[in-house]
Design an enzyme around this catalytic site. Structure first.
Site, PDB file in Angstrom:
ATOM      1  N   LYS A 203       0.471   4.634   6.616  1.00  0.00           N
ATOM      2  CA  LYS A 203      -0.065   5.494   5.559  1.00  0.00           C
ATOM      3  C   LYS A 203       0.456   6.916   5.749  1.00  0.00           C
ATOM      4  O   LYS A 203       1.005   7.273   6.789  1.00  0.00           O
ATOM      5  CB  LYS A 203      -1.604   5.555   5.618  1.00  0.00           C
ATOM      6  CG  LYS A 203      -2.321   4.223   5.533  1.00  0.00           C
ATOM      7  CD  LYS A 203      -2.329   3.676   4.131  1.00  0.00           C
ATOM      8  CE  LYS A 203      -3.135   2.399   4.000  1.00  0.00           C
ATOM      9  NZ  LYS A 203      -2.394   1.196   4.333  1.00  0.00           N
TER      10      LYS A 203
ATOM     11  N   SER B 253       0.808  -1.227   0.000  1.00  0.00           N
ATOM     12  CA  SER B 253       0.000   0.000   0.000  1.00  0.00           C
ATOM     13  C   SER B 253       0.839   1.274   0.000  1.00  0.00           C
ATOM     14  O   SER B 253       0.321   2.351  -0.278  1.00  0.00           O
ATOM     15  CB  SER B 253      -0.966   0.020   1.185  1.00  0.00           C
ATOM     16  OG  SER B 253      -0.267   0.202   2.399  1.00  0.00           O
TER      17      SER B 253
END
Length: 145
Positions: A97, A60
């Protein structure tokens, strides 16, 4: 959601290596001179009591140059800011993230992946969310020996 395995490091042992610039072209005449010692603890760990390693699982964050199998150094004493790569605890899981604080005045923040295949997480309930630490360094192994 991408996962990360947290590993508590021992940052009290000194590991000294010769530290020299690595040229990707012609050798430098300065290579014959004595080099500074590289000490991972001194050079990469600012807050030993608040630092951890994390093994990255998933892709990700690939567009940020962080790949499956990489190891990151996470510092819990570093204050996150807009755009920091953070390790967050959200809905019972760790995820790594970008922290996006641009919507804070609207009552939410976002966790943004660095891969278009993954969704942006909109965090509206702070009860199920915590920035656990800031990713400050990346370690990549090219060959296992």
């Amino acid at each position: 959601m991408g996962n990360i395995k947290i590993i508590r490091g021992k940052f009290d042992t000194k590991l000294e290596l010769e530290h020299a610039s690595v040229m990707a072209g012609f050798p430098s005449p300065a290579d014959d001179y004595e080099h500074e010692k590289l000490d991972f603890n001194r050079d990469y760990i600012c807050h030993p009591e608040a630092s951890f390693y994390g093994d990255v699982i998933g892709d990700s964050m690939k567009d940020a140059g962080i790949f499956d199998g990489d190891r990151v150094i996470i510092d819990r004493a570093v204050e996150p800011h807009d755009g920091s790569i953070v390790l967050a605890w959200w809905n019972g899981e760790f995820t790594m993230k970008y922290l996006d604080l641009t919507h804070r005045n609207e009552g939410y923040i976002e966790l943004r992946p660095a891969n278009d295949k993954y969704p942006v997480f909109k965090i509206e309930n702070p009860d199920s969310f915590e920035v656990w630490g800031v990713v400050i360094h990346l370690i990549r192994t090219f060959e296992n020996v």
